[in-house]
Design a protein around this motif. Structure first.
Motif, mmCIF file in Angstrom:
data_model
loop_
_atom_site.group_PDB
_atom_site.id
_atom_site.type_symbol
_atom_site.label_atom_id
_atom_site.label_comp_id
_atom_site.label_asym_id
_atom_site.label_seq_id
_atom_site.Cartn_x
_atom_site.Cartn_y
_atom_site.Cartn_z
ATOM 1 N N ASP A 25 -17.780 -0.032 -0.018
ATOM 2 C CA ASP A 25 -17.391 0.267 -1.405
ATOM 3 C C ASP A 25 -15.945 0.746 -1.462
ATOM 4 O O ASP A 25 -15.182 0.356 -2.353
ATOM 5 N N ARG A 26 -15.571 1.600 -0.508
ATOM 6 C CA ARG A 26 -14.197 2.120 -0.492
ATOM 7 C C ARG A 26 -13.184 1.040 -0.124
ATOM 8 O O ARG A 26 -12.066 1.027 -0.649
ATOM 9 N N MET A 27 -13.575 0.108 0.748
ATOM 10 C CA MET A 27 -12.687 -1.010 1.067
ATOM 11 C C MET A 27 -12.417 -1.842 -0.183
ATOM 12 O O MET A 27 -11.277 -2.186 -0.480
ATOM 13 N N LEU A 28 -13.450 -2.145 -0.933
ATOM 14 C CA LEU A 28 -13.281 -2.934 -2.152
ATOM 15 C C LEU A 28 -12.532 -2.162 -3.239
ATOM 16 O O LEU A 28 -11.801 -2.767 -4.033
ATOM 17 N N ALA A 29 -12.680 -0.849 -3.265
ATOM 18 C CA ALA A 29 -11.999 -0.027 -4.266
ATOM 19 C C ALA A 29 -10.486 -0.003 -4.068
ATOM 20 O O ALA A 29 -9.739 0.333 -4.998
ATOM 21 N N LEU A 30 -10.024 -0.380 -2.882
ATOM 22 C CA LEU A 30 -8.582 -0.402 -2.643
ATOM 23 C C LEU A 30 -7.863 -1.335 -3.610
ATOM 24 O O LEU A 30 -6.683 -1.127 -3.914
ATOM 25 N N LYS A 31 -8.543 -2.329 -4.126
ATOM 26 C CA LYS A 31 -7.923 -3.254 -5.091
ATOM 27 C C LYS A 31 -7.338 -2.503 -6.282
ATOM 28 O O LYS A 31 -6.275 -2.858 -6.784
ATOM 29 N N GLU A 32 -8.006 -1.461 -6.719
ATOM 30 C CA GLU A 32 -7.516 -0.676 -7.860
ATOM 31 C C GLU A 32 -6.714 0.553 -7.428
ATOM 32 O O GLU A 32 -5.887 1.045 -8.179
ATOM 33 N N GLN A 33 -6.950 1.028 -6.225
ATOM 34 C CA GLN A 33 -6.292 2.255 -5.762
ATOM 35 C C GLN A 33 -4.904 2.029 -5.171
ATOM 36 O O GLN A 33 -4.089 2.940 -5.154
ATOM 37 N N CYS A 34 -4.650 0.839 -4.675
ATOM 38 C CA CYS A 34 -3.350 0.544 -4.073
ATOM 39 C C CYS A 34 -2.368 0.186 -5.183
ATOM 40 O O CYS A 34 -2.542 -0.804 -5.890
ATOM 41 N N LEU A 36 1.660 -0.403 -6.283
ATOM 42 C CA LEU A 36 2.999 -0.735 -5.810
ATOM 43 C C LEU A 36 3.998 0.207 -6.479
ATOM 44 O O LEU A 36 4.037 0.298 -7.709
ATOM 45 N N PRO A 37 4.790 0.934 -5.708
ATOM 46 C CA PRO A 37 5.699 1.924 -6.297
ATOM 47 C C PRO A 37 6.719 1.330 -7.272
ATOM 48 O O PRO A 37 7.127 2.003 -8.221
ATOM 49 N N THR A 38 7.124 0.097 -7.044
ATOM 50 C CA THR A 38 8.144 -0.499 -7.920
ATOM 51 C C THR A 38 7.616 -0.850 -9.301
ATOM 52 O O THR A 38 8.388 -0.951 -10.252
ATOM 53 N N THR A 39 6.285 -1.025 -9.411
ATOM 54 C CA THR A 39 5.708 -1.393 -10.708
ATOM 55 C C THR A 39 4.730 -0.351 -11.242
ATOM 56 O O THR A 39 4.371 -0.402 -12.412
ATOM 57 N N ASN A 40 4.287 0.557 -10.365
ATOM 58 C CA ASN A 40 3.236 1.526 -10.701
ATOM 59 C C ASN A 40 1.960 0.848 -11.175
ATOM 60 O O ASN A 40 1.235 1.373 -12.020
ATOM 61 N N LYS A 41 1.684 -0.341 -10.607
ATOM 62 C CA LYS A 41 0.485 -1.094 -10.953
ATOM 63 C C LYS A 41 -0.207 -1.568 -9.677
ATOM 64 O O LYS A 41 0.441 -1.745 -8.645
ATOM 65 N N PRO A 42 -1.525 -1.808 -9.755
ATOM 66 C CA PRO A 42 -2.216 -2.401 -8.609
ATOM 67 C C PRO A 42 -1.602 -3.761 -8.271
ATOM 68 O O PRO A 42 -1.156 -4.488 -9.157
ATOM 69 N N TYR A 43 -1.566 -4.098 -6.989
ATOM 70 C CA TYR A 43 -0.913 -5.333 -6.568
ATOM 71 C C TYR A 43 -1.789 -6.256 -5.724
ATOM 72 O O TYR A 43 -1.362 -7.345 -5.355
ATOM 73 N N ILE A 44 -3.012 -5.850 -5.429
ATOM 74 C CA ILE A 44 -3.931 -6.739 -4.727
ATOM 75 C C ILE A 44 -4.474 -7.718 -5.760
ATOM 76 O O ILE A 44 -5.036 -7.312 -6.778
ATOM 77 N N LYS A 45 -4.297 -9.015 -5.499
ATOM 78 C CA LYS A 45 -4.715 -10.031 -6.466
ATOM 79 C C LYS A 45 -6.227 -10.157 -6.536
ATOM 80 O O LYS A 45 -6.801 -10.172 -7.628
ATOM 81 N N THR A 46 -6.876 -10.279 -5.370
ATOM 82 C CA THR A 46 -8.331 -10.377 -5.318
ATOM 83 C C THR A 46 -8.835 -9.663 -4.073
ATOM 84 O O THR A 46 -8.111 -9.535 -3.076
ATOM 85 N N SER A 47 -10.067 -9.210 -4.139
ATOM 86 C CA SER A 47 -10.696 -8.555 -2.992
ATOM 87 C C SER A 47 -12.201 -8.761 -3.105
ATOM 88 O O SER A 47 -12.814 -8.369 -4.098
ATOM 89 N N VAL A 48 -12.770 -9.401 -2.074
ATOM 90 C CA VAL A 48 -14.213 -9.614 -2.017
ATOM 91 C C VAL A 48 -14.690 -9.301 -0.612
ATOM 92 O O VAL A 48 -13.907 -9.321 0.340
ATOM 93 N N ASN A 72 2.412 -12.106 -2.008
ATOM 94 C CA ASN A 72 3.475 -12.464 -1.080
ATOM 95 C C ASN A 72 3.430 -11.569 0.159
ATOM 96 O O ASN A 72 2.658 -10.600 0.208
ATOM 97 N N GLU A 73 4.265 -11.886 1.133
ATOM 98 C CA GLU A 73 4.304 -11.115 2.371
ATOM 99 C C GLU A 73 4.761 -9.685 2.144
ATOM 100 O O GLU A 73 4.295 -8.767 2.820
ATOM 101 N N GLU A 74 5.680 -9.495 1.217
ATOM 102 C CA GLU A 74 6.185 -8.145 0.950
ATOM 103 C C GLU A 74 5.064 -7.217 0.494
ATOM 104 O O GLU A 74 4.973 -6.074 0.953
ATOM 105 N N ASP A 75 4.206 -7.714 -0.407
ATOM 106 C CA ASP A 75 3.081 -6.894 -0.867
ATOM 107 C C ASP A 75 2.112 -6.620 0.275
ATOM 108 O O ASP A 75 1.658 -5.486 0.459
ATOM 109 N N ARG A 76 1.818 -7.635 1.090
ATOM 110 C CA ARG A 76 0.935 -7.434 2.240
ATOM 111 C C ARG A 76 1.531 -6.426 3.208
ATOM 112 O O ARG A 76 0.843 -5.533 3.704
ATOM 113 N N ASN A 77 2.819 -6.532 3.467
ATOM 114 C CA ASN A 77 3.473 -5.614 4.397
ATOM 115 C C ASN A 77 3.458 -4.185 3.871
ATOM 116 O O ASN A 77 3.253 -3.240 4.637
#
Length: 110
Positions: A25-34, A36-48, A72-77
């Motif tokens: 559950d916590r792994m999947l919740a990272l989609k909303e918890q992560c 991006l500092p430059t946008t202050n928005k979640p940046y994971i596109k999908t998580s299943v 992109n790679e920058e978001d993954r990194n």
């Protein structure tokens, strides 16, 4: 180009079903918890993710898998190296994970 990030876990023997569910559950919740500092928005596109149900018998102990997509790679990194929510999650599961495997790829790049 997008990046697909695949994570597979083998839980340590004796890990309770409740703990396994909590980790998943916590792994999947990272989609909303992560965030991006430059946008202050979640940046994971999908998580299943889910528990293995393959009849092939080639799991080698891995029982749970997750597929996370980044733009992109920058978001993954950022996720791997700097995101505090992800880094805290990784630290928190060390006591219950026997094996973790990760592979990333850009679709269609061989």
């Amino acid at each position: 180009m997008g990046i697909v990030h695949i994570v597979m876990f083998e839980f340590k023997p004796g890990t309770s079903p409740e703990t396994v569910k909590d980790v998943c559950d916590r792994m999947l919740a990272l989609k909303e918890q992560c965030i991006l500092p430059t946008t202050n928005k979640p940046y994971i596109k999908t998580s299943v993710g889910g528990r293995d149900n393959s009849p092939e018998g080639m799991q080698h102990g891995l029982t749970h898998a997750f597929v996370v997509e980044f733009a992109n790679e920058e978001d993954r990194n950022h996720y791997v190296d700097k995101d505090p929510a992800h880094l805290d999650f990784v630290k928190s599961i060390g006591g219950v994970i026997a094996t973790a495997q990760v592979i990333d790829f850009a679709p269609g790049v061989f």
